[in-house]
Design a protein around this motif. Structure first.
Motif, short mmCIF file in Angstrom:
data_model
loop_
_atom_site.label_atom_id
_atom_site.label_comp_id
_atom_site.label_asym_id
_atom_site.label_seq_id
_atom_site.Cartn_x
_atom_site.Cartn_y
_atom_site.Cartn_z
N ASP A 191 12.60 -24.29 -9.03
CA ASP A 191 11.66 -25.24 -9.42
C ASP A 191 11.71 -26.54 -8.50
O ASP A 191 10.66 -26.98 -7.79
CB ASP A 191 11.45 -25.95 -10.90
N LEU A 194 11.06 -25.77 -4.91
CA LEU A 194 9.51 -25.35 -4.53
C LEU A 194 8.80 -26.53 -4.64
O LEU A 194 7.94 -26.74 -3.70
CB LEU A 194 8.98 -24.34 -5.93
N LYS A 243 7.87 -18.70 -5.29
CA LYS A 243 7.33 -18.26 -6.49
C LYS A 243 7.66 -17.01 -7.20
O LYS A 243 7.61 -16.93 -8.39
CB LYS A 243 5.64 -18.53 -6.41
N ARG A 247 9.29 -16.25 -10.86
CA ARG A 247 8.81 -15.32 -11.69
C ARG A 247 9.72 -14.12 -12.30
O ARG A 247 10.09 -14.02 -13.38
CB ARG A 247 7.75 -14.61 -11.11
#
Length: 469
Positions: A191, A194, A243, A247
């Motif tokens: 996270d 990103l 991403k 996931r």
């Protein structure tokens, strides 16, 4: 005469009991040296973080709730519990072997005898009933005396297997706690990486506009514009991969929680407050704190008792059987004078199967030695994991100090090169490009440093045997 006979029987039984104690051996825990299991450390404090409750080790309540959910729902843990139930049933079966068996039967038999087989003259054969019907109801029992410790050894082996299954379940639990925590921290790190990349992309989009303006002012040439655009896309192209990793990390954590793949509720990496005082205790505590080490020892104990069991096959087996009930040729007189019974006591001594018994004993002894080596290896592996996790934590802390200085220098480098590009011909956009790429790489590495610190604490906790108490 009777008194002398009783004395002989008692003497025989006493001698048998003494000899039986020589057939099987009493289990003793293997002696292992644990003094140097932790490399380059000399520890005398017995305080160990393995005894720390999870809600004290993890300050993040969201993570604690996820771990508790995993302990309730994880399928591997549920499977381990069922293996305990299997071992418990086997242990109960071994205890039942001490008791005599009891079987009931009801039979009716119709038989005809050949007249020729009676060898009577023909004139007399016709006076005999050649057809008979027999009705019988009986109870049969059998009991084996545990003279040489055969049943006792089997029972102790089953108990060791039961304890081994329980230790295996606790080993699954400690690994599960570590896996959930590490997966959660990895998700937080992704996270943050990103977020850093997206923030960098925003800055580089603005940089492209700035460089275009500088080109219009004849400060830079067209090459600088193309390089700034390439730099922007270099950051942008990494976002889909991040991403995708997020996931996949969410899906992996969902499996640990026995959920269908989906979103995982979480906080942020900056919210984590790791424990600073890491206590390892003394190496010998691994014997009682590490479930996998205990599992290996119980496996050795089971193999030890199986060796005892193999020895008993060389000696006589005393079995007592009995049968009693009612038997009659006429159903109407079934309960009249139809009682029958018999008792048989027998000793069976192996004679021609000594080769099979020797092979059984050699196999059991080899398996016992294998189990001992596996126990030794599990203890050495435990010491290795503690040492690795502790060293990894120390390196992560040391790197974060150097990384902070590196980030400060790179931020200044980016600012300086951008200013020089505006007002001086002593630099070009390649210097700006290099500084920005180095800054992004260092920022992403700083997240990995933080992740290494958090995961090293988790791994040390698991390596010491924490997470099951």
């Amino acid at each position: 005469m009777i008194y002398s006979y009783k004395r002989q029987i008692l003497a025989t039984l006493a001698a048998t009991a003494v000899f039986a104690s020589c057939v099987t051996k009493k289990y003793q825990q293997p002696v292992v040296n644990t003094d140097k299991l932790y490399r380059d450390t000399t520890i005398t404090d017995t305080t160990s973080m393995a005894n720390m409750p999870m809600n004290q080790l993890f300050s993040d309540t969201v993570l604690v709730n996820l771990i508790q959910e995993g302990l309730r729902e994880n399928l591997d843990l549920k499977t381990a519990v069922q293996r305990i139930n299997e071992a418990q049933a086997t242990f109960n079966q071994s205890k039942a072997a001490y008791l005599p068996s009891l079987e009931g039967s009801i039979t009716g038999t119709r038989a005809k005898t050949s007249a020729a087989s009676l060898n009577f003259p023909p004139e007399f054969a016709s006076s005999f009933n050649l057809k008979t019907t027999t009705y019988q109801a009986a109870l049969s029992t059998s009991w084996e005396a545990d003279i040489w410790g055969k049943l006792s050894s089997a029972k102790r082996a089953a108990l060791a297997s039961l304890l081994q299954s329980d230790a295996a379940k606790r080993a699954v639990q400690t690994q599960l706690v570590a896996d959930i925590a590490n997966a959660y921290y990895n998700l937080l790190a992704l996270d943050q990486q990103l977020a850093i990349t997206e923030q960098t992309l925003t800055i580089r989009v603005k940089d492209v506009e700035t460089v275009k303006a500088l080109k219009e002012g004849a400060v830079v040439n067209g090459a600088a514009v193309v390089q700034s655009e390439a730099n922007r896309y270099a950051a942008e192209v990494t976002i889909p991969d991040l991403k995708q990793s997020i996931r996949e990390a969410e899906n992996a954590l969902s499996i640990l929680l026995a959920r269908a793949p989906g979103t995982i509720k979480r906080t942020s990496l900056n919210d984590q407050k790791p424990v600073a005082d890491l206590k390892t205790g003394i190496p010998s505590q691994l014997l009682k704190n590490r479930p996998d080490v205990q599992q290996a020892e119980f496996a050795f104990r089971s193999a030890f008792e199986n060796t005892n069991l193999a020895r008993t096959y060389f000696y006589p087996q005393l079995t007592i059987t009995g049968q009693g009930g009612l038997s009659t040729l006429q159903l109407k007189n079934f309960f009249d004078h139809s009682i029958f019974y018999n008792f048989v006591g027998g000793i069976t001594q192996p004679i021609f199967n000594k080769g099979q018994n020797r092979a059984r004993l050699r196999t059991a002894q080899a398996q016992q030695q294998e189990a001992y080596y596996a126990f030794q290896k599990s203890l050495l592996t435990a010491g290795q994991e503690v040492t690795n996790a502790l060293f990894s934590y120390q390196n992560a802390v040391a790197k974060q100090g150097s990384r902070a200085k590196q980030l400060l220098a790179l931020e200044k480098s980016v600012d300086y090169t951008k200013e020089l590009l505006r007002y001086s011909s002593a630099t070009n956009y390649t210097d700006v490009l290099t500084s920005e790429q180095s800054l992004l790489a260092a920022q992403l590495s700083s997240v990995n440093d933080r992740l290494q610190e958090l995961q090293s604490i988790v791994n040390l906790y698991r390596a010491l045997g924490g997470g099951w108490k």
